[in-house]
Scaffold this active site. Structure first.
Site, PDB file in Angstrom:
ATOM      1  N   GLU A  86       1.159  -1.408  -0.005  1.00 47.47           N
ATOM      2  CA  GLU A  86      -0.314  -0.567   0.000  1.00 47.47           C
ATOM      3  C   GLU A  86       1.556   0.905  -0.111  1.00 47.47           C
ATOM      4  OE1 GLU A  86      -0.414  -2.885   2.065  1.00 47.47           O
ATOM      5  OE2 GLU A  86      -2.180  -2.651   2.772  1.00 47.47           O
ATOM      6  N   TYR A 146      -8.497  -9.510  -1.742  1.00 51.25           N
ATOM      7  CA  TYR A 146      -9.365  -8.123  -1.835  1.00 51.25           C
ATOM      8  C   TYR A 146     -10.861  -8.274  -1.873  1.00 51.25           C
ATOM      9  CZ  TYR A 146      -6.615  -6.270   2.240  1.00 51.25           C
ATOM     10  OH  TYR A 146      -6.025  -5.995   4.311  1.00 51.25           O
ATOM     11  N   HIS A 211     -12.509 -10.516   5.033  1.00 53.50           N
ATOM     12  CA  HIS A 211     -11.511  -9.300   5.440  1.00 53.50           C
ATOM     13  C   HIS A 211     -12.458  -8.420   6.001  1.00 53.50           C
ATOM     14  CE1 HIS A 211      -8.375  -6.286   6.470  1.00 53.50           C
ATOM     15  NE2 HIS A 211      -9.418  -5.554   5.514  1.00 53.50           N
ATOM     16  N   HIS A 240     -10.415 -11.045  11.438  1.00 57.97           N
ATOM     17  CA  HIS A 240     -10.350  -9.794  11.857  1.00 57.97           C
ATOM     18  C   HIS A 240     -10.936  -8.940  13.018  1.00 57.97           C
ATOM     19  CE1 HIS A 240      -7.253 -10.124   9.547  1.00 57.97           C
ATOM     20  NE2 HIS A 240      -7.678  -9.016   8.366  1.00 57.97           N
ATOM     21  N   ARG A 243     -10.947  -6.256  15.937  1.00 54.58           N
ATOM     22  CA  ARG A 243     -10.872  -4.894  15.329  1.00 54.58           C
ATOM     23  C   ARG A 243     -10.836  -3.873  15.978  1.00 54.58           C
ATOM     24  NH1 ARG A 243      -7.624  -3.533  11.060  1.00 54.58           N
ATOM     25  NH2 ARG A 243      -8.857  -5.691   9.340  1.00 54.58           N
ATOM     26  N   ASP A 301      -2.384 -13.757  10.843  1.00 55.32           N
ATOM     27  CA  ASP A 301      -2.449 -12.820   9.778  1.00 55.32           C
ATOM     28  C   ASP A 301      -0.826 -12.285   9.429  1.00 55.32           C
ATOM     29  OD1 ASP A 301      -2.975 -10.852   7.844  1.00 55.32           O
ATOM     30  OD2 ASP A 301      -3.405  -9.372   9.144  1.00 55.32           O
TER      31      ASP A 301
HETATM   32 ZN    ZN Z   1      -6.897  -8.766   6.111  1.00 57.01          ZN
END
Ligand code: ZN
Length: 407
Positions: A86, A146, A211, A240, A243, A301
């Site tokens: 990213e 993703y 995700h 996740h 989170r 992860d």
């Molecule tokens: Zn992820």
């Protein structure tokens, strides 16, 4: 691997920890499978000690005084060929090596792609999974990444599941995240339908591994799909989910409806995830509320990037996710928080094996299952690791290294 050449492996520890706890701490494996689990007296009575004196086959005795045995850890979410990117190409994280996993007690791993499905592809992930399998552990992968529509090897999620042995589902598909494809509810339902039918025909779990980002919608659309279609909650496997407090509550509701949920060890305030529920705290809360961790898994992860963004979505920092987080969380939960080892261990062994449809071959230490087990010291440090009957780590040092690792 020629199983005929494997030595019998003998461990005489204090105790074997696993859900439905086994009396005694002796484990003997032979030919890649567990042959005996029980007490020293039972071992004598069964004539196993005598049999092991035979010089027909090799016997490897692993010193395990004051140690405990657990099933080999199953890490269901590792970026085997790296992740991230990213912050530009220089922030793509590198591939994982065999010993990074084995030193952390991991004997089964599920690899996946993340945000970058352009410079990384499922084919490379499959090759990496095959490499690690040859090098000594058990591997599976998810197809896709993703985005939606998702990238696959054969052209569809359904046929990937049917035709490619290592593929157990699709993911991690991002939702509630500024990096997701912002999929419509219908698109999400359609990919789940593909995964369901592919799973049925291919005899796979057909998981839709989701995700969950920091977005406000959380699991709302997954709940909507479960409520308005014939798809069962068990098809979806959100990760996740610790989170944030809000997301964790929604995930517990999803779990009550029959879905499995995955906590992420790498999503923790310690690793820069502000507002996250510490994994050991999340485990403690589930145990207290429900009395067991059934349907709850913990994954690392590992080896992905752990980027941080400011409120405007600007990247503010990044680290490579450590792959030794499962055993660290075990220590945190058991030694720091005083939670029962025989329950906590299920989140990184049996429960993951059940979600992946590989229980009881994996995720437990019983006669007939694969000889995947870990010997931990009293401080819960990894001492020995046996995978598929082969000693990969002895006294904390890898005996077997990946092809391009230095021993
Ligand atoms: Zn992820």
């Amino acid at each position: 691997m020629d199983t005929a050449k494997l030595p019998a492996v003998v461990v005489q520890a204090e105790r074997v920890y696993q859900p439905g706890l086994h009396p005694g701490g002796v484990v003997v494996s032979f030919g890649g499978q567990v042959a005996f689990v029980g007490s020293r007296e039972q071992m004598e009575a069964a004539g196993i000690r005598e049999a092991l004196k035979s010089d027909v086959f090799a016997v490897e005795v692993l010193e395990a005084e004051n140690c405990v045995v657990t099933p080999g850890l199953i890490d269901g979410h590792v970026h085997l060929i790296g992740g991230g990117g990213e912050g530009g190409p220089q922030t793509r994280t590198p591939e994982v090596n065999l010993t990074q996993l084995t030193k952390a007690g991991i004997t089964t791993v599920v690899g996946l792609l993340g945000v970058d499905t352009i410079t990384r592809c499922v084919e490379s992930l499959l090759a990496k999974a095959r490499a690690l399998e040859t090098e000594g552990i058990t591997t599976y992968i998810y197809t896709g990444g993703y985005e939606l529509p998702t990238r696959t090897i054969t052209g569809s999620v359904r046929s990937d599941l049917v035709l490619i042995d290592k593929i157990v589902g699709v993911g991690e598909i991002a939702i509630a995240d500024h990096r997701s494809a912002q999929p419509e509810t219908r698109e999400l339902a359609r990919v789940a339908a593909e995964a369901r039918v592919g799973g049925l025909i291919g005899d796979k779990p057909g998981l839709v591994h989701l995700h969950l980002g920091r977005g406000g919608e959380g699991l709302a659309r997954v709940m909507e799909i479960v409520d308005t279609t014939d798809l069962p909650p068990a098809q979806f496997y959100p990760t996740h989910v610790n989170r944030s407090e809000e997301l964790f509550s929604a995930a517990l509701e999803f779990h009550r409806r029959g879905g499995s949920i995955d906590l992420t060890a790498g999503v923790s305030p310690d690793l820069g995830e502000e507002g996250a529920v510490e994994p050991s705290v999340a485990l403690a809360r589930v145990l207290q509320a429900e009395g067991s961790l059934k349907g709850i898994t913990l994954t690392s992860d590992g080896n992905g990037s752990l980027p941080s963004f400011d409120a405007q979505g600007n990247l503010t920092g990044m680290i490579v996710g450590p792959v030794d987080l499962l055993v660290k969380e075990l220590r945190q939960a058991v030694l720091q928080k005083g939670l029962p080892m025989e329950e906590i261990i299920s989140a990184v062994t049996e429960n993951s094996a059940r979600v992946l449809n590989i229980y009881p071959r994996k995720g437990t230490v019983q006669p007939g299952c694969d000889a995947d087990f870990v010997v931990l010291t009293a401080d819960l440090e990894v001492r020995h690791v046996v995978a598929k009957g082969r000693v990969l780590v002895k006294d904390g040092r890898p005996l077997v290294a990946g092809t391009f690792e230095r021993t």
